[in-house]
Design an enzyme around this catalytic site. Structure first.
Site, PDB file in Angstrom:
ATOM      1  N   SER A 466      -8.725  11.535  12.827  1.00 18.00           N
ATOM      2  CA  SER A 466      -8.655  13.011  12.557  1.00 18.00           C
ATOM      3  C   SER A 466      -9.930  13.837  12.762  1.00 18.00           C
ATOM      4  O   SER A 466      -9.961  14.992  12.610  1.00 18.00           O
ATOM      5  CB  SER A 466      -8.320  13.384  11.229  1.00 18.00           C
ATOM      6  OG  SER A 466      -6.908  12.909  11.091  1.00 18.00           O
ATOM      7  N   GLU A 467     -10.769  13.197  13.357  1.00 16.84           N
ATOM      8  CA  GLU A 467     -11.976  13.934  13.686  1.00 16.84           C
ATOM      9  C   GLU A 467     -11.729  15.257  14.599  1.00 16.84           C
ATOM     10  O   GLU A 467     -12.265  16.391  14.083  1.00 16.84           O
ATOM     11  CB  GLU A 467     -13.217  13.000  14.511  1.00 16.84           C
ATOM     12  CG  GLU A 467     -13.644  12.209  13.640  1.00 16.84           C
ATOM     13  CD  GLU A 467     -14.517  12.379  12.161  1.00 16.84           C
ATOM     14  OE1 GLU A 467     -14.998  13.409  12.428  1.00 16.84           O
ATOM     15  OE2 GLU A 467     -14.254  11.962  11.294  1.00 16.84           O
ATOM     16  N   GLU A 468     -10.886  14.946  15.381  1.00 17.06           N
ATOM     17  CA  GLU A 468     -10.400  15.948  16.292  1.00 17.06           C
ATOM     18  C   GLU A 468      -9.648  17.010  15.819  1.00 17.06           C
ATOM     19  O   GLU A 468      -9.862  18.387  15.980  1.00 17.06           O
ATOM     20  CB  GLU A 468      -9.401  15.474  17.411  1.00 17.06           C
ATOM     21  CG  GLU A 468      -9.960  14.354  18.210  1.00 17.06           C
ATOM     22  CD  GLU A 468      -9.541  13.000  17.786  1.00 17.06           C
ATOM     23  OE1 GLU A 468      -9.128  13.079  16.385  1.00 17.06           O
ATOM     24  OE2 GLU A 468      -9.098  12.193  18.510  1.00 17.06           O
ATOM     25  N   GLN A 469      -8.799  16.612  14.639  1.00 16.43           N
ATOM     26  CA  GLN A 469      -7.666  17.439  14.167  1.00 16.43           C
ATOM     27  C   GLN A 469      -8.617  18.435  13.022  1.00 16.43           C
ATOM     28  O   GLN A 469      -8.449  19.606  12.896  1.00 16.43           O
ATOM     29  CB  GLN A 469      -6.994  16.585  13.087  1.00 16.43           C
ATOM     30  CG  GLN A 469      -6.171  15.945  14.097  1.00 16.43           C
ATOM     31  CD  GLN A 469      -5.308  15.125  13.151  1.00 16.43           C
ATOM     32  OE1 GLN A 469      -5.051  15.211  11.831  1.00 16.43           O
ATOM     33  NE2 GLN A 469      -4.202  14.329  14.009  1.00 16.43           N
ATOM     34  N   THR A 471     -11.638  19.584  13.677  1.00 13.51           N
ATOM     35  CA  THR A 471     -12.058  20.549  14.558  1.00 13.51           C
ATOM     36  C   THR A 471     -11.021  21.512  15.106  1.00 13.51           C
ATOM     37  O   THR A 471     -11.226  22.933  14.936  1.00 13.51           O
ATOM     38  CB  THR A 471     -12.400  19.927  16.077  1.00 13.51           C
ATOM     39  OG1 THR A 471     -12.715  18.820  15.798  1.00 13.51           O
ATOM     40  CG2 THR A 471     -13.665  20.733  16.564  1.00 13.51           C
TER      41      THR A 471
END
Ligand SMILES: *[C@@H]1O[C@H](CO)[C@@H](O)[C@H](O)[C@H]1NC(C)=O
Ligand SMILES: *[C@@H]1O[C@H](CO)[C@@H](O)[C@H](O)[C@H]1NC(C)=O
Ligand SMILES: *[C@@H]1O[C@H](CO)[C@@H](O)[C@H](O)[C@H]1NC(C)=O
Ligand SMILES: *[C@@H]1O[C@H](CO)[C@@H](O)[C@H](O)[C@H]1NC(C)=O
Ligand SMILES: *[C@@H]1O[C@H](CO)[C@@H](O)[C@H](O)[C@H]1NC(C)=O
Ligand SMILES: *[C@@H]1O[C@H](CO)[C@@H](O)[C@H](O)[C@H]1NC(C)=O
Ligand SMILES: *[C@@H]1O[C@H](CO)[C@@H](O)[C@H](O)[C@H]1NC(C)=O
Ligand SMILES: *[C@@H]1O[C@H](CO)[C@@H](O)[C@H](O)[C@H]1NC(C)=O
Length: 550
Positions: A466-469, A471
């Site tokens: 979820s790093e992208e999430q 963001t």
């Protein structure tokens, strides 16, 4: 025996000595007709102070008059009573007034005579000195007083008035207490009157007959002889409707003035005017002797103030003097009204707010279903919500999450409510890169639904994929996209949450999932789903088009 005699002499000696030391202050002459009760009050001169002992003696007899109330002649308090008086009672009586340092003596010269009342053949005898002389004012309302000078324990039972030996029946005459009130005095009202009173004392009834010689005068007495009304002063009195009111009429007048003192309304005695109801009535007159004059008080009692009493003069009369009061409704208290109105408005507003807060969701949903047009508005978005959820590692939790996201959510929001969702893991085109799937599709959604489970804090959503999430929804927050946060289980501790989550939770609140994740189909009308729908974009429910394509 000699000793006893000595004792007696010794005991009586001081009485002799002291009696001789007494100072004579006054001699009073009283001529009283026999066969009726007579009472004389021994009043200490004003200068005597402190506790006094009053003792009555007859002639030079050293033995005091008895205090036995069964006795025909006896002392009662400071009074000497003859019940009744006989011819043998004539003589000199002494009232000895003793206090610690003085002894005063008052003499009463009592003459007893036989009165022949209303015996025409003995007219000469009618001019008797016990006759009282009173005056009535021609053309005025006036009154006569029956002189009944007895201790307070004598109760007046009945009084009958006679004029020229006949009982008075004229309507202009009105008996009230010890008074005879006379309306509109005429010249013929002069003459010989008598008042006959029945008094009871110590269980015995006594009859008193006084004759009164009445003169009519046409001249009004000015100067000191005009009674002064010190209150009322033609003033108004504020009084609430329905309350009780007592007003004193205070009058100063010379002593023994038989001026009529009374309250009138519409030129009628209040006692007559309110004869039957007695709602308003006059009190008995009280008299306080002062040095130069007497102070009289007659009160008027309004048991219950009625509307008709306002603005009407109630007049206190004292001989030729008159003064009135007028009742007035109290001025309305504007401050109270303002405060009251403010409180009412505030409470109404508060209740409306409370009602709105309680029923807000139902009101909004009802409004949508009643007034919103069908179909979606064209804002360049393809989906109503993007669903973001963690993928728990644990088997049963994973199953629950899949049930919720892939089965229940589409069932309720898509099939029942007609929303269109983008669910990752269902709607993406296979083979696409995760980051670009999210990035592309999230822009096509009107809402972001984030589902949280306690474990997701540490593992799933925020750690792994979820790093992208993070963001993404940081970006979303900047876009101002609305976020719907659903907690599967209560999360008590948010300290480990990233700042963005704390912010979302604080700004948008959180919806708590209630119940189990089961296969049974759920209704969009439950409390939980109403809350979710409330936060979803406005749409008509139930949708007018059928979407039963599962
Ligand atoms: C009045 O008489 C009582 C007894 O009868 C006596 O005790 C009292 O001292 C007397 N008071 C005075 C002022 O003489
Ligand atoms: C008492 O009064 C009578 C008549 O008023 C009078 O004749 C008599 O002298 C008086 N006695 C005394 C002692 O004053
Ligand atoms: C009645 O007595 C008074 C004095 O007390 C006297 O002046 C008057 O003339 C008498 N009247 C008659 C009618 O005798
Ligand atoms: C008082 O009586 C006279 C007649 O005696 C009459 O003319 C007059 O109107 C009466 N006054 C009142 C106020 O009743
Ligand atoms: C009227 O007299 C009574 C009794 O003396 C007293 O208590 C009251 O205050 C007086 N009222 C007025 C308005 O002077
Ligand atoms: C007041 O008295 C007059 C007669 O003196 C009468 O005509 C009138 O109706 C009375 N008013 C009221 C309100 O009783
Ligand atoms: C009014 O007068 C009556 C006597 O008639 C008395 O008992 C009562 O106490 C008086 N009321 C007031 C308030 O003075
Ligand atoms: C009150 O009014 C009466 C008339 O009803 C008047 O005779 C009297 O002088 C007035 N008294 C005062 C103090 O104004």
């Amino acid at each position: 025996m000699p000793c006893l005699l000595l004792c007696c002499v010794f005991l009586t000696l001081p009485v002799f000595v002291r009696a001789d030391e007494c100072k004579d202050v006054s001699v009073k002459n009283e001529a009283i007709s026999v066969d009726q009760p007579f009472a004389f009050n021994c009043v200490p001169p004003p200068e005597t102070s402190g506790e006094v002992n009053i003792t009555w003696y007859k002639d030079s007899n050293k033995i005091p008059i008895t205090k036995n109330i069964q006795s025909r002649i006896h002392q009662y308090q400071s009074w000497i009573l003859f019940l009744p008086l006989t011819e043998e009672d004539a003589g000199i009586y002494q009232c000895v007034i003793k206090n610690i340092n003085s002894c005063l003596r008052i003499h009463v010269n009592l003459t007893a005579f036989r009165k022949y009342w209303c015996v025409t053949s003995r007219n000469a005898l009618l001019n008797l000195s016990d006759e009282y002389i009173q005056t009535l004012h021609f053309g005025k309302d006036d009154g006569l007083t029956c002189h009944l000078h007895f201790p307070d324990s004598f109760v007046l039972e009945l009084i009958t008035w006679y004029k020229d030996c006949k009982e008075i029946k004229d309507e202009r005459f009105y008996s009230r207490g010890i008074k005879l009130l006379v309306n509109n005095v005429s010249l013929e009202d002069g003459g010989k009157y008598a008042c006959e009173a029945r008094l009871t004392h110590a269980g015995k009834v006594h009859r008193v007959l006084n004759s009164i010689n009445v003169d009519i005068t046409e001249k009004i007495e000015y100067g000191d002889r005009v009674p002064k009304i010190t209150y009322p002063r033609n003033n108004s009195i504020e009084v609430q409707l329905g309350s009780t009111l007592i007003v004193d009429c205070n009058i100063t007048d010379v002593r023994d003035n038989t001026n009529l003192r009374c309250w009138k309304v519409n030129n009628t005695l209040v006692d007559n005017y309110y004869g039957e109801s007695q709602r308003i009535r006059e009190g008995l007159e009280s008299c306080v002797p002062l040095e130069q004059y007497n102070k009289y008080t007659v009160n008027i009692t309004f048991l219950e103030v009625k509307m008709e009493d306002y603005g009407r003069p109630f007049v206190c009369h004292a001989g030729v003097s008159a003064a009135y009061i007028v009742l007035k409704l109290p001025a309305p208290d504007f401050r109270a009204y303002l405060t009251g109105g403010f409180i009412v408005l505030t409470s109404v507003a508060v209740s409306i707010m409370c009602m709105y807060n309680i029923f807000k969701i139902d009101i909004v949903l009802w409004y949508r279903s009643a007034f919103l047009p069908t179909g979606t508005k064209d804002d360049g978005k393809r989906y109503d919500a993007y669903v973001l959820y963690p993928k728990p590692q644990n088997g049963s939790q994973r199953h629950d999450m899949d049930m919720l996201v892939l089965k229940i959510l589409p069932d309720v929001l898509e099939r029942q409510c007609g929303y269109k969702l983008f669910i990752f893991g269902r709607d993406e085109v296979p083979g696409q890169a995760v980051a670009s799937v999210i990035d592309e599709n999230i822009k096509l959604c009107r809402r972001l639904i984030i589902i949280l489970v306690p474990e997701s804090l540490g593992t799933g959503l925020l750690k792994n994929e979820s790093e992208e999430q993070i963001t993404v929804y940081n970006a979303l927050i900047q876009d101002g996209m609305k976020v719907i946060l659903i907690e599967l289980e209560g999360i008590k501790d948010y300290t480990d949450m990233p700042e963005s989550m704390k912010y979302i939770r604080q700004k948008h609140g959180v919806i708590q999932w209630s119940g189990n994740v089961t296969e049974e189909s759920q209704s969009a009308k439950t409390k939980f789903w109403k809350k979710v729908r409330y936060h979803m974009p406005p749409t008509r429910y139930p949708p007018s088009f059928s979407t039963s394509t599962m």
